[in-house]
Design a protein around this motif. Sequence first.
Motif, PDB file in Angstrom:
ATOM      1  N   GLY A   1       0.946  -1.139   0.096  1.00 20.39           N
ATOM      2  CA  GLY A   1       0.053   0.015   0.009  1.00 20.39           C
ATOM      3  C   GLY A   1       0.728   1.386   0.052  1.00 20.39           C
ATOM      4  N   LYS A   2       0.398   2.248   0.510  1.00 18.92           N
ATOM      5  CA  LYS A   2       0.908   3.592   0.506  1.00 18.92           C
ATOM      6  C   LYS A   2       2.321   3.449   1.596  1.00 18.92           C
ATOM      7  N   PRO A   3       3.447   3.621   1.092  1.00 22.50           N
ATOM      8  CA  PRO A   3       4.609   3.610   2.170  1.00 22.50           C
ATOM      9  C   PRO A   3       4.755   4.797   3.271  1.00 22.50           C
ATOM     10  N   ARG A   4       5.424   4.334   4.168  1.00 23.01           N
ATOM     11  CA  ARG A   4       5.682   5.182   5.184  1.00 23.01           C
ATOM     12  C   ARG A   4       7.052   5.831   4.853  1.00 23.01           C
ATOM     13  N   GLN A   5       6.996   7.170   4.950  1.00 22.24           N
ATOM     14  CA  GLN A   5       8.144   7.983   4.636  1.00 22.24           C
ATOM     15  C   GLN A   5       9.060   8.347   6.091  1.00 22.24           C
ATOM     16  N   HIS A   6      10.353   8.137   6.170  1.00 25.22           N
ATOM     17  CA  HIS A   6      11.285   8.476   7.240  1.00 25.22           C
ATOM     18  C   HIS A   6      12.103   9.578   6.635  1.00 25.22           C
ATOM     19  N   ALA A   7      12.216  10.587   7.120  1.00 20.94           N
ATOM     20  CA  ALA A   7      12.993  11.798   6.443  1.00 20.94           C
ATOM     21  C   ALA A   7      14.367  11.670   7.363  1.00 20.94           C
ATOM     22  N   LEU A   8      15.585  11.824   6.839  1.00 20.75           N
ATOM     23  CA  LEU A   8      16.932  11.806   7.213  1.00 20.75           C
ATOM     24  C   LEU A   8      17.199  13.258   7.500  1.00 20.75           C
ATOM     25  N   THR A   9      17.956  13.656   8.572  1.00 25.85           N
ATOM     26  CA  THR A   9      18.463  14.936   8.949  1.00 25.85           C
ATOM     27  C   THR A   9      19.897  14.827   9.400  1.00 25.85           C
ATOM     28  N   PRO A  10      20.548  15.997   9.399  1.00 24.32           N
ATOM     29  CA  PRO A  10      21.927  15.770   9.947  1.00 24.32           C
ATOM     30  C   PRO A  10      22.271  15.240  11.173  1.00 24.32           C
ATOM     31  N   ASN A  11      21.367  15.264  12.028  1.00 25.06           N
ATOM     32  CA  ASN A  11      21.530  14.830  13.450  1.00 25.06           C
ATOM     33  C   ASN A  11      21.225  13.314  13.527  1.00 25.06           C
ATOM     34  N   SER A  12      20.832  12.623  12.447  1.00 25.72           N
ATOM     35  CA  SER A  12      20.208  11.334  12.337  1.00 25.72           C
ATOM     36  C   SER A  12      21.527  10.550  12.645  1.00 25.72           C
ATOM     37  N   MET A  13      21.264   9.347  13.438  1.00 27.96           N
ATOM     38  CA  MET A  13      21.966   8.494  13.954  1.00 27.96           C
ATOM     39  C   MET A  13      21.965   6.844  13.906  1.00 27.96           C
ATOM     40  N   ILE A  14      23.035   6.288  13.608  1.00 23.30           N
ATOM     41  CA  ILE A  14      23.077   4.647  13.105  1.00 23.30           C
ATOM     42  C   ILE A  14      24.045   4.005  14.214  1.00 23.30           C
ATOM     43  N   TYR A  15      23.324   3.131  14.916  1.00 17.78           N
ATOM     44  CA  TYR A  15      24.016   2.118  15.956  1.00 17.78           C
ATOM     45  C   TYR A  15      23.927   0.624  15.506  1.00 17.78           C
ATOM     46  N   GLU A  16      24.970  -0.038  15.581  1.00 18.76           N
ATOM     47  CA  GLU A  16      24.967  -1.343  15.523  1.00 18.76           C
ATOM     48  C   GLU A  16      24.460  -2.016  16.814  1.00 18.76           C
ATOM     49  N   THR A  17      23.448  -2.984  16.889  1.00 17.65           N
ATOM     50  CA  THR A  17      22.747  -3.562  17.965  1.00 17.65           C
ATOM     51  C   THR A  17      22.894  -5.219  17.819  1.00 17.65           C
TER      52      THR A  17
ATOM     53  N   LEU B   1      24.100   9.280   3.141  1.00 22.32           N
ATOM     54  CA  LEU B   1      22.945  10.270   2.870  1.00 22.32           C
ATOM     55  C   LEU B   1      22.549  11.306   4.041  1.00 22.32           C
ATOM     56  N   ILE B   2      23.025  10.866   5.195  1.00 22.38           N
ATOM     57  CA  ILE B   2      23.043  11.548   6.638  1.00 22.38           C
ATOM     58  C   ILE B   2      23.862  12.926   6.101  1.00 22.38           C
ATOM     59  N   SER B   3      24.979  12.764   5.792  1.00 14.58           N
ATOM     60  CA  SER B   3      25.934  13.899   5.490  1.00 14.58           C
ATOM     61  C   SER B   3      25.460  14.956   4.591  1.00 14.58           C
ATOM     62  N   LYS B   4      24.598  14.471   3.550  1.00 13.28           N
ATOM     63  CA  LYS B   4      24.042  15.190   2.444  1.00 13.28           C
ATOM     64  C   LYS B   4      22.619  15.750   2.760  1.00 13.28           C
ATOM     65  N   SER B   5      22.074  15.374   4.084  1.00 13.74           N
ATOM     66  CA  SER B   5      20.801  15.630   4.356  1.00 13.74           C
ATOM     67  C   SER B   5      20.807  17.382   5.074  1.00 13.74           C
ATOM     68  N   LYS B   6      19.607  17.883   4.984  1.00 13.51           N
ATOM     69  CA  LYS B   6      19.390  19.082   5.736  1.00 13.51           C
ATOM     70  C   LYS B   6      18.072  19.134   6.713  1.00 13.51           C
ATOM     71  N   TYR B   7      17.948  19.972   7.460  1.00 16.04           N
ATOM     72  CA  TYR B   7      16.805  20.225   8.535  1.00 16.04           C
ATOM     73  C   TYR B   7      15.717  20.873   7.666  1.00 16.04           C
ATOM     74  N   ASP B   8      14.703  20.257   8.157  1.00 12.50           N
ATOM     75  CA  ASP B   8      13.411  20.860   7.472  1.00 12.50           C
ATOM     76  C   ASP B   8      12.852  22.127   8.344  1.00 12.50           C
ATOM     77  N   LYS B   9      13.085  23.301   7.623  1.00 16.94           N
ATOM     78  CA  LYS B   9      12.663  24.483   8.380  1.00 16.94           C
ATOM     79  C   LYS B   9      11.107  24.617   8.551  1.00 16.94           C
ATOM     80  N   MET B  10      10.609  24.039   7.583  1.00 14.92           N
ATOM     81  CA  MET B  10       9.149  23.965   7.900  1.00 14.92           C
ATOM     82  C   MET B  10       8.428  22.877   8.908  1.00 14.92           C
ATOM     83  N   ASP B  11       9.273  22.390   9.581  1.00 15.35           N
ATOM     84  CA  ASP B  11       8.993  21.474  10.429  1.00 15.35           C
ATOM     85  C   ASP B  11       8.806  22.271  11.918  1.00 15.35           C
ATOM     86  N   VAL B  12       7.854  22.311  12.393  1.00 19.01           N
ATOM     87  CA  VAL B  12       7.542  23.003  13.762  1.00 19.01           C
ATOM     88  C   VAL B  12       8.625  22.636  14.682  1.00 19.01           C
TER      89      VAL B  12
END
Length: 387
Positions: free
Chosen positions: A30-46, A86-97
Amino acid sequence: FDLVTKKWKHKYVVLSDTCCLYTHNYRKMGKPRQHALTPNSMIYETNLAKSEGRYSFQLVFFSESLHLAAPTRLERDEWMFMLKDLISKSKYDKMDVLQLAALERDVDNATLSFESVLSPGICLQARGNWMAAAVVSEALTSTVCPGSILSSIGGVDTTLTGIDSTAKRLTLSKGPLRLTFWNSPRKVGWLNLVSTERNDSRWFLRRSWNEKVYATLCSGTLTLYAAREGRAKLMLKMAGASVCLESNCFVVYSGLKFATLQGVSREDALDWCANICHSISMENGGGLLLDKRKEEAALHEQGANRHYSTADELYSSVQVVTTSKSNAIETTLDVTQSTQVTEETDSNCGTAFNSLDPEEVSKKMEEFALNFLRPSRPRGDTDTNLQ
């Protein structure tokens, strides 16, 4: 990984070059769920899926957190590599409150002075890109709380210099020592909690908002106290956490724990979220506050370069004006032409001045100088003396 059911679910994941991650239902496309990356996004091995023979990792977005697992180590490493790029190329969404409120919010500063070795002390610990206050003397806790970030030493900014440079400056500094900190956010208040309950082997959310909790945010930990019992009901560490704002409610994700909370108003919920975002940044040793500091430094450098370029333009315009004025003077005086006409060469004695007495030379020089003091004449008129 579903945080409510504590079970893995099959998802079809698509990574886009627009710095977005899309998750599809494995069976129903169906309709996919979108998750936007930002410069402060983080990745951890678990090791969450280790028992099932899969290789897992956690992806923390600005407002949510995902636990993903790949069938092989190589595939997991490929996903993590592409996500970091991609995280290094992302930007913050200034339209997000929430993102805008967190970026515009100022940090509380606190300054401590250490006059001698007998002064109350503070223990600093490396945390990401910064030095953080790990242990603070009781006499200083009213000014600086644990988790605060060292921002300057003796008035010199250390937020962009790195750990090694900061440690070296601390080692070489001599007393009295003056340290400035970004104070770790502190906030307390009453909130309504939505808890997950189990009924007939099924999980569901109870949205009655009847359970009031007293929430405290301090030293990088959000603690929820039960109103009636007075004990800590839930503790959420801000390191690796994320927060999501929905109307006057917000959800805090921390590892495998999460809490859905309701504020008194939307403004109250937004203030809680902005404080939590700053606390997350300090606990991670970078992220939002580091990106904000880099942007401020870049704007300051651009302003300085613009000032220098303006000064260079003014200097070049002065040079042009000066050159044009000198050209005008040369055109009016016509020194070369006058000298050529006055200094008539003679084959025997060189110039006309060599055959005159000193008094006559002086007289000739005065007449020669008067030619430059006479008012300019229209074209076509000639000087009878020169003729």
